[in-house]
Design an enzyme around this catalytic site. Structure first.
Site, PDB file in Angstrom:
ATOM      1  N   GLN A  56       3.412 -28.624 -20.964  1.00  0.00           N
ATOM      2  CA  GLN A  56       2.427 -28.012 -21.770  1.00  0.00           C
ATOM      3  C   GLN A  56       3.082 -27.284 -23.017  1.00  0.00           C
ATOM      4  O   GLN A  56       2.521 -26.243 -23.424  1.00  0.00           O
ATOM      5  CB  GLN A  56       1.509 -27.106 -20.946  1.00  0.00           C
ATOM      6  CG  GLN A  56       0.498 -27.653 -20.216  1.00  0.00           C
ATOM      7  CD  GLN A  56      -0.484 -28.398 -20.750  1.00  0.00           C
ATOM      8  OE1 GLN A  56      -0.972 -28.028 -22.110  1.00  0.00           O
ATOM      9  NE2 GLN A  56      -1.173 -29.274 -20.451  1.00  0.00           N
ATOM     10  N   SER A  57       3.967 -28.014 -23.642  1.00  0.00           N
ATOM     11  CA  SER A  57       4.544 -27.282 -24.625  1.00  0.00           C
ATOM     12  C   SER A  57       3.798 -27.057 -25.945  1.00  0.00           C
ATOM     13  O   SER A  57       3.042 -28.244 -26.417  1.00  0.00           O
ATOM     14  CB  SER A  57       5.931 -28.088 -25.124  1.00  0.00           C
ATOM     15  OG  SER A  57       6.479 -27.797 -26.325  1.00  0.00           O
TER      16      SER A  57
END
Ligand SMILES: *Cc1c(COP(=O)(O)O)cnc(C)c1O
Length: 347
Positions: A88-89
């Site tokens: 989930q960068s």
């Protein structure tokens, strides 16, 4: 720091023109008072610097770093940005959007760093947006040296005829950190134009570029604003060493004398069970700021940073007359990958 009257009228300035830079960012981002949260906590005067409003693809702190990184990539005639991050960068999402903005391709390696998430975690939130921006993605198991993986992928892509430019995780090298030296200058200038002195700056610290750039920028300007980094992942000592190392590399780029590690301040009391796992204090912070200020934080970074600020207020760390600035580093896109946690545990 005491400035003479004449110095005070000059706007504090660092020469950034010697570096390649691609404008990507709405700036200056606003500084707003958090009146209701300050009242609720019965603490000092809390303000928020809205780097969630940097303007690129739902905003966030990576956009400032990408101005210099993309500038360098274009200068080197790259046709592709390669980078890495956790699944989930926010950094990967902003890099993918920046690539679209300047007509480059984007390839990203996503590390399955966070245990125990559902299948949706690899489809929704930032991953969904990476795909909207046409980034190609590869997944990796946890605990590899992800920058080494990224560099290997870069060489592979070069062999296939691309002209890739590698950006390390979080955009955190000295080139990227320059973006936060710009932010330090912006805060100093806003502080002057608002006629408002801030005693503390509090923010979430992860891959270190944000804190390192801020500390390097304030040091270059001789502007006295201590920066408290709230760790989202590592124990204090390790985080201090990492921030210190990058601060000095950034100062070398700015051709300014380096500083000692005693200037790097980190609180590691809000990490909880680890990176990407919201602690009860993270969820409380996300909820409190939503309900009192109408502002979205995120469950991985800014929620922990804000939990740190709330904790420091409750511990009586600040004087009641202090003006305390929280740097909102963005990340709200990740909320969608944590809907179950946020709704079940908290609201
Ligand atoms: C990356 C990130 C941070 C941490 O910044 P670093 O420069 O990696 O220390 C904080 N908040 C958000 C929302 C981020 O995406």
């Amino acid at each position: 720091m005491s400035l003479s009257t004449t110095e005070k009228q000059d706007s504090p300035q660092i020469d950034f023109d010697r570096f390649s830079r691609m404008p990507l960012c709405h700036q200056p981002t606003p500084i707003e008072a958090m009146v209701r949260l300050s009242e609720q906590l019965d603490g000092p005067n809390l303000f928020i610097k809205r780097d969630d409003c940097t303007g690129l693809a739902t905003g966030g702190n990576k956009t400032r770093k990408l101005e210099f990184l993309v500038g360098e990539a274009l200068n080197q005639n790259a046709d592709m940005l390669v980078t890495q991050g956790a699944v989930q960068s926010n950094h990967v999402r902003q890099t993918a959007a920046a690539a679209c903005r300047v007509g480059l391709k984007c390839h990203a390696l996503l590390e399955r760093r966070v245990p125990g998430r559902n299948e949706d975690y690899e489809e929704t939130g930032n991953v969904f947006l990476d795909k909207v921006f046409g980034a190609t993605l590869e997944f990796r198991p946890p605990d590899l040296d992800m920058n080494a993986e990224g560099e290997a992928a870069t060489e592979r892509l070069r062999g296939e005829g691309h002209r890739p430019y590698f950006i390390p995780g979080g955009g955190s090298n000295a080139t990227g950190a320059l973006g936060y030296a710009v932010c330090a200058q912006e805060i100093a200038q806003q502080s002057q134009s608002l006629n408002m002195e801030f005693q503390w700056l509090v923010m979430a610290t992860g891959s270190t570029g944000t804190q390192a750039g801020l500390v390097a920028g304030f040091h270059t300007l001789d502007w006295n604003l201590p920066v408290m980094g709230v760790s989202v992942r590592q124990p204090r000592k390790k985080q201090i060493d990492a921030v210190h190392d990058l601060t000095n590399k950034t100062l070398e780029m700015l051709e300014v004398p380096t500083i000692t590690a005693s200037k790097i301040l980190v609180d590691d009391g809000y990490v909880g069970d680890g990176y990407g796992i919201p602690a009860p204090s993270t969820l409380e912070a996300v909820s409190m700021v939503a309900l009192n200020e109408g502002i979205l934080l995120d469950p991985v970074y800014s929620g922990k940073g804000m939990a740190g600020l709330i904790g420091l207020v409750r511990r009586g760390f600040f004087n009641s007359s202090d003006n305390v600035l929280f740097l909102h580093t963005g990340g709200s896109s990740a909320l969608f990958a944590y809907e179950d946690t946020i709704l079940n545990d908290n609201i």
